[in-house]
Scaffold this motif. Structure first.
Motif, PDB file in Angstrom:
ATOM      1  N   MET A 171       0.848  -1.181   0.000  1.00 51.04           N
ATOM      2  CA  MET A 171       0.000   0.000   0.000  1.00 51.04           C
ATOM      3  C   MET A 171       0.891   1.241   0.000  1.00 51.04           C
ATOM      4  N   THR A 172       0.628   2.181  -0.879  1.00 53.19           N
ATOM      5  CA  THR A 172       1.405   3.416  -0.938  1.00 53.19           C
ATOM      6  C   THR A 172       0.767   4.473  -0.058  1.00 53.19           C
ATOM      7  N   GLN A 173       1.633   5.240   0.557  1.00 61.14           N
ATOM      8  CA  GLN A 173       1.166   6.332   1.400  1.00 61.14           C
ATOM      9  C   GLN A 173       1.195   7.613   0.589  1.00 61.14           C
ATOM     10  N   SER A 174       0.083   8.323   0.552  1.00 60.20           N
ATOM     11  CA  SER A 174       0.042   9.561  -0.220  1.00 60.20           C
ATOM     12  C   SER A 174       0.663  10.707   0.578  1.00 60.20           C
ATOM     13  N   THR A 175       1.282  11.618  -0.136  1.00 62.73           N
ATOM     14  CA  THR A 175       1.877  12.795   0.487  1.00 62.73           C
ATOM     15  C   THR A 175       0.774  13.806   0.765  1.00 62.73           C
ATOM     16  N   ARG A 176       0.821  14.404   1.930  1.00 69.47           N
ATOM     17  CA  ARG A 176      -0.157  15.421   2.314  1.00 69.47           C
ATOM     18  C   ARG A 176       0.569  16.758   2.448  1.00 69.47           C
ATOM     19  N   PHE A 177      -0.110  17.811   2.088  1.00 67.61           N
ATOM     20  CA  PHE A 177       0.440  19.160   2.158  1.00 67.61           C
ATOM     21  C   PHE A 177      -0.483  20.010   3.007  1.00 67.61           C
ATOM     22  N   THR A 178       0.076  20.947   3.739  1.00 59.41           N
ATOM     23  CA  THR A 178      -0.726  21.883   4.525  1.00 59.41           C
ATOM     24  C   THR A 178      -0.763  23.206   3.779  1.00 59.41           C
ATOM     25  N   LEU A 179      -1.964  23.617   3.410  1.00 66.72           N
ATOM     26  CA  LEU A 179      -2.167  24.882   2.704  1.00 66.72           C
ATOM     27  C   LEU A 179      -3.011  25.803   3.569  1.00 66.72           C
ATOM     28  N   ILE A 180      -3.009  27.080   3.235  1.00 67.68           N
ATOM     29  CA  ILE A 180      -3.850  28.064   3.910  1.00 67.68           C
ATOM     30  C   ILE A 180      -5.077  28.300   3.040  1.00 67.68           C
ATOM     31  N   GLY A 181      -6.242  28.265   3.665  1.00 72.42           N
ATOM     32  CA  GLY A 181      -7.498  28.457   2.940  1.00 72.42           C
ATOM     33  C   GLY A 181      -7.920  29.908   2.872  1.00 72.42           C
ATOM     34  N   ARG A 182      -9.047  30.148   2.204  1.00 72.14           N
ATOM     35  CA  ARG A 182      -9.587  31.504   2.044  1.00 72.14           C
ATOM     36  C   ARG A 182      -9.872  32.156   3.392  1.00 72.14           C
ATOM     37  N   ASP A 183     -10.142  31.337   4.399  1.00 72.06           N
ATOM     38  CA  ASP A 183     -10.432  31.856   5.738  1.00 72.06           C
ATOM     39  C   ASP A 183      -9.160  32.104   6.555  1.00 72.06           C
ATOM     40  N   GLY A 184      -7.989  31.841   5.954  1.00 71.66           N
ATOM     41  CA  GLY A 184      -6.724  32.060   6.635  1.00 71.66           C
ATOM     42  C   GLY A 184      -6.304  30.910   7.530  1.00 71.66           C
ATOM     43  N   LYS A 185      -7.081  29.828   7.540  1.00 72.23           N
ATOM     44  CA  LYS A 185      -6.767  28.675   8.391  1.00 72.23           C
ATOM     45  C   LYS A 185      -6.131  27.557   7.567  1.00 72.23           C
ATOM     46  N   PRO A 186      -5.237  26.789   8.188  1.00 65.19           N
ATOM     47  CA  PRO A 186      -4.594  25.695   7.477  1.00 65.19           C
ATOM     48  C   PRO A 186      -5.539  24.525   7.230  1.00 65.19           C
ATOM     49  N   TYR A 187      -5.281  23.806   6.142  1.00 67.02           N
ATOM     50  CA  TYR A 187      -6.020  22.585   5.836  1.00 67.02           C
ATOM     51  C   TYR A 187      -5.109  21.626   5.094  1.00 67.02           C
ATOM     52  N   ASP A 188      -5.422  20.338   5.156  1.00 66.19           N
ATOM     53  CA  ASP A 188      -4.650  19.314   4.461  1.00 66.19           C
ATOM     54  C   ASP A 188      -5.092  19.201   3.019  1.00 66.19           C
ATOM     55  N   SER A 189      -4.127  18.974   2.140  1.00 68.75           N
ATOM     56  CA  SER A 189      -4.403  18.859   0.704  1.00 68.75           C
ATOM     57  C   SER A 189      -3.583  17.709   0.117  1.00 68.75           C
ATOM     58  N   ASP A 190      -4.123  17.094  -0.929  1.00 73.75           N
ATOM     59  CA  ASP A 190      -3.391  16.056  -1.658  1.00 73.75           C
ATOM     60  C   ASP A 190      -2.416  16.659  -2.661  1.00 73.75           C
ATOM     61  N   VAL A 191      -2.606  17.933  -2.990  1.00 73.25           N
ATOM     62  CA  VAL A 191      -1.748  18.596  -3.977  1.00 73.25           C
ATOM     63  C   VAL A 191      -0.974  19.735  -3.306  1.00 73.25           C
ATOM     64  N   PRO A 192       0.263  19.976  -3.746  1.00 72.55           N
ATOM     65  CA  PRO A 192       1.044  21.069  -3.153  1.00 72.55           C
ATOM     66  C   PRO A 192       0.506  22.430  -3.585  1.00 72.55           C
ATOM     67  N   GLY A 193       0.860  23.439  -2.840  1.00 73.01           N
ATOM     68  CA  GLY A 193       0.465  24.790  -3.204  1.00 73.01           C
ATOM     69  C   GLY A 193       1.244  25.298  -4.404  1.00 73.01           C
ATOM     70  N   THR A 194       0.676  26.291  -5.066  1.00 73.81           N
ATOM     71  CA  THR A 194       1.340  26.895  -6.219  1.00 73.81           C
ATOM     72  C   THR A 194       2.029  28.201  -5.850  1.00 73.81           C
ATOM     73  N   LEU A 195       1.728  28.724  -4.657  1.00 77.03           N
ATOM     74  CA  LEU A 195       2.320  29.970  -4.174  1.00 77.03           C
ATOM     75  C   LEU A 195       2.755  29.789  -2.732  1.00 77.03           C
ATOM     76  N   GLY A 196       3.813  30.508  -2.358  1.00 76.61           N
ATOM     77  CA  GLY A 196       4.266  30.508  -0.980  1.00 76.61           C
ATOM     78  C   GLY A 196       3.984  31.849  -0.351  1.00 76.61           C
ATOM     79  N   GLY A 197       4.117  31.915   0.951  1.00 78.12           N
ATOM     80  CA  GLY A 197       3.874  33.177   1.625  1.00 78.12           C
ATOM     81  C   GLY A 197       4.564  33.231   2.971  1.00 78.12           C
ATOM     82  N   HIS A 198       4.451  34.371   3.606  1.00 77.69           N
ATOM     83  CA  HIS A 198       5.013  34.610   4.934  1.00 77.69           C
ATOM     84  C   HIS A 198       3.865  35.032   5.839  1.00 77.69           C
ATOM     85  N   ARG A 199       3.579  34.197   6.843  1.00 77.23           N
ATOM     86  CA  ARG A 199       2.427  34.400   7.719  1.00 77.23           C
ATOM     87  C   ARG A 199       2.471  35.741   8.451  1.00 77.23           C
ATOM     88  N   ARG A 200       3.610  36.117   9.004  1.00 72.84           N
ATOM     89  CA  ARG A 200       3.678  37.351   9.796  1.00 72.84           C
ATOM     90  C   ARG A 200       3.583  38.603   8.929  1.00 72.84           C
TER      91      ARG A 200
END
Length: 101
Positions: free
Chosen positions: A1-30
């Motif tokens: 069984m293969t384990q899928s990679t999970r990514f943590t992205l920031i949503g429209r509400d500014g809160k993190p969520y898990d995703s199966d796909v990586p983000g296309t943009l990076g940012g600085h929280r502060r």
């Protein structure tokens, strides 16, 4: 069984969520900035050991803007210029105050 990679992205509400796909943009929280993953300014800061602690990722630009982030002046200069010229289009919390001359 293969384990899928999970990514943590920031949503429209500014809160993190898990995703199966990586983000296309990076940012600085502060600093509430978003930009390209290959941004030379962000990569330099990461190489110095800075930035990583506050690094966030977004699925797309619309999500970054909805979460209250502004474009990077280095890797997205046209979008940054438009953002800076339109103070009514963003909240005060994402606007960096310019020093008085």
């Amino acid at each position: 069984m293969t384990q899928s990679t999970r990514f943590t992205l920031i949503g429209r509400d500014g809160k993190p969520y898990d995703s199966d796909v990586p983000g296309t943009l990076g940012g600085h929280r502060r600093n509430r900035i978003y930009g390209r993953l290959d941004c030379r300014s962000a990569l330099r800061a990461i190489a110095r050991g800075e930035y990583v602690k506050h690094r966030v990722f977004f699925h797309d630009e619309a999500t970054a803007v909805a979460a209250g982030y502004r474009p990077c002046a280095v890797c997205l200069p046209e979008k940054y210029t438009a953002w800076k010229a339109a103070p009514a289009s963003h909240s005060n919390k994402t606007r960096i105050k310019e020093p008085h001359a």
